[in-house]
Write a protein that holds these residues in place. Structure first.
Motif, mmCIF file in Angstrom:
data_model
loop_
_atom_site.group_PDB
_atom_site.id
_atom_site.type_symbol
_atom_site.label_atom_id
_atom_site.label_comp_id
_atom_site.label_asym_id
_atom_site.label_seq_id
_atom_site.Cartn_x
_atom_site.Cartn_y
_atom_site.Cartn_z
ATOM 1 N N ASP A 1 0.735 -1.161 -0.111
ATOM 2 C CA ASP A 1 -0.138 -0.102 -0.072
ATOM 3 C C ASP A 1 0.725 1.472 -0.137
ATOM 4 O O ASP A 1 0.321 2.424 0.033
ATOM 5 N N ASN A 2 2.239 1.253 -0.127
ATOM 6 C CA ASN A 2 3.020 2.338 0.046
ATOM 7 C C ASN A 2 4.179 1.820 -0.997
ATOM 8 O O ASN A 2 4.492 0.758 -1.185
ATOM 9 N N TRP A 3 5.452 2.948 -0.973
ATOM 10 C CA TRP A 3 6.562 2.711 -1.574
ATOM 11 C C TRP A 3 7.285 1.259 -1.119
ATOM 12 O O TRP A 3 7.276 1.194 0.221
ATOM 13 N N VAL A 4 7.749 0.476 -2.121
ATOM 14 C CA VAL A 4 8.274 -0.896 -1.758
ATOM 15 C C VAL A 4 9.894 -0.304 -1.796
ATOM 16 O O VAL A 4 10.513 0.296 -2.571
ATOM 17 N N LYS A 5 10.504 -0.609 -0.614
ATOM 18 C CA LYS A 5 11.544 -0.128 -0.362
ATOM 19 C C LYS A 5 13.056 -1.039 -0.222
ATOM 20 O O LYS A 5 14.032 -0.671 -0.590
ATOM 21 N N GLY A 6 12.571 -2.211 -0.322
ATOM 22 C CA GLY A 6 13.642 -3.454 -0.217
ATOM 23 C C GLY A 6 13.146 -4.558 -0.909
ATOM 24 O O GLY A 6 11.956 -4.988 -0.552
ATOM 25 N N LEU A 7 14.181 -5.604 -1.438
ATOM 26 C CA LEU A 7 13.761 -6.780 -1.774
ATOM 27 C C LEU A 7 15.095 -7.904 -1.407
ATOM 28 O O LEU A 7 16.080 -7.328 -1.380
ATOM 29 N N ALA A 8 14.564 -8.920 -1.369
ATOM 30 C CA ALA A 8 15.565 -9.994 -0.855
ATOM 31 C C ALA A 8 15.027 -11.400 -1.492
ATOM 32 O O ALA A 8 13.897 -11.506 -1.368
ATOM 33 N N LEU A 9 15.979 -11.870 -1.966
ATOM 34 C CA LEU A 9 15.697 -13.327 -3.100
ATOM 35 C C LEU A 9 16.017 -14.382 -1.690
ATOM 36 O O LEU A 9 17.135 -14.427 -1.305
ATOM 37 N N HIS A 10 15.228 -15.232 -1.420
ATOM 38 C CA HIS A 10 15.606 -16.356 -0.905
ATOM 39 C C HIS A 10 16.512 -17.405 -1.631
ATOM 40 O O HIS A 10 16.763 -17.151 -2.585
ATOM 41 N N HIS A 11 17.446 -17.984 -0.869
ATOM 42 C CA HIS A 11 18.481 -18.821 -1.228
ATOM 43 C C HIS A 11 18.186 -19.881 -2.378
ATOM 44 O O HIS A 11 18.878 -20.304 -2.888
ATOM 45 N N SER A 12 16.936 -20.266 -2.082
ATOM 46 C CA SER A 12 16.311 -21.226 -2.998
ATOM 47 C C SER A 12 15.714 -20.776 -4.209
ATOM 48 O O SER A 12 15.852 -21.623 -5.252
ATOM 49 N N GLY A 13 15.621 -19.540 -4.313
ATOM 50 C CA GLY A 13 15.062 -18.706 -5.575
ATOM 51 C C GLY A 13 13.615 -18.947 -5.800
ATOM 52 O O GLY A 13 13.287 -18.511 -6.658
ATOM 53 N N LYS A 14 12.961 -19.514 -4.655
ATOM 54 C CA LYS A 14 11.683 -19.738 -4.915
ATOM 55 C C LYS A 14 10.748 -18.717 -4.047
ATOM 56 O O LYS A 14 9.467 -18.460 -4.737
ATOM 57 N N TYR A 15 11.266 -17.839 -3.389
ATOM 58 C CA TYR A 15 10.707 -16.778 -2.498
ATOM 59 C C TYR A 15 11.463 -15.512 -2.952
ATOM 60 O O TYR A 15 12.575 -15.273 -2.858
ATOM 61 N N LEU A 16 10.570 -14.372 -2.778
ATOM 62 C CA LEU A 16 10.922 -13.019 -2.827
ATOM 63 C C LEU A 16 10.364 -12.469 -1.660
ATOM 64 O O LEU A 16 9.154 -12.575 -1.265
ATOM 65 N N TYR A 17 11.045 -11.429 -0.662
ATOM 66 C CA TYR A 17 10.807 -11.144 0.382
ATOM 67 C C TYR A 17 10.821 -9.327 -0.151
ATOM 68 O O TYR A 17 11.736 -8.930 -0.856
ATOM 69 N N SER A 18 9.967 -8.581 0.293
ATOM 70 C CA SER A 18 9.798 -7.303 0.202
ATOM 71 C C SER A 18 9.235 -6.567 1.294
ATOM 72 O O SER A 18 8.613 -7.141 2.273
ATOM 73 N N CYS A 19 9.878 -5.325 1.870
ATOM 74 C CA CYS A 19 9.379 -4.363 2.609
ATOM 75 C C CYS A 19 8.877 -3.100 2.096
ATOM 76 O O CYS A 19 9.603 -2.712 1.145
ATOM 77 N N SER A 20 8.019 -2.309 2.660
ATOM 78 C CA SER A 20 7.402 -1.383 2.373
ATOM 79 C C SER A 20 7.177 -0.067 3.294
ATOM 80 O O SER A 20 7.181 -0.562 4.425
ATOM 81 N N ASP A 21 7.147 1.155 2.802
ATOM 82 C CA ASP A 21 6.619 2.146 3.845
ATOM 83 C C ASP A 21 5.219 1.860 4.304
ATOM 84 O O ASP A 21 4.906 2.732 5.373
#
Length: 84
Positions: free
Chosen positions: A52-72
């Motif tokens: 619901d707001n600006w996406v500030k960070g991304l990280a890829l899980h070591h397996s390549g199956k999941y993406l993590y995101s954090c937002s304002d």
């Protein structure tokens, strides 16, 4: 450089797994979206919508199956890359 090329190849002389993953790029922005791009063609392959707001960070899980995101919006999301 031949030595550099050899280090990026698998034993079968094909591209290594890390080279295959390097074909893709994730971007996050103020528009609240995350995009998956083909880095070779510049084509957007998928848009992840949910923050619901600006996406500030991304990280890829070591397996390549999941993406993590954090937002304002003060949330962290886990995206299953197989299903979006």
């Amino acid at each position: 450089n031949d030595e550099e090329n050899k280090s990026n190849e698998s034993p079968s002389n094909g591209p290594s797994k890390s080279m295959i993953h390097a074909q893709f790029l994730f971007s996050a922005s103020r528009d609240k979206m995350i995009k998956l791009w083909n880095a070779n063609t510049g084509t957007c392959l998928h848009t992840f919508i949910g923050h619901d707001n600006w996406v500030k960070g991304l990280a890829l899980h070591h397996s390549g199956k999941y993406l993590y995101s954090c937002s304002d919006d003060k949330s962290i999301r886990i995206w299953d890359l197989r299903t979006g």
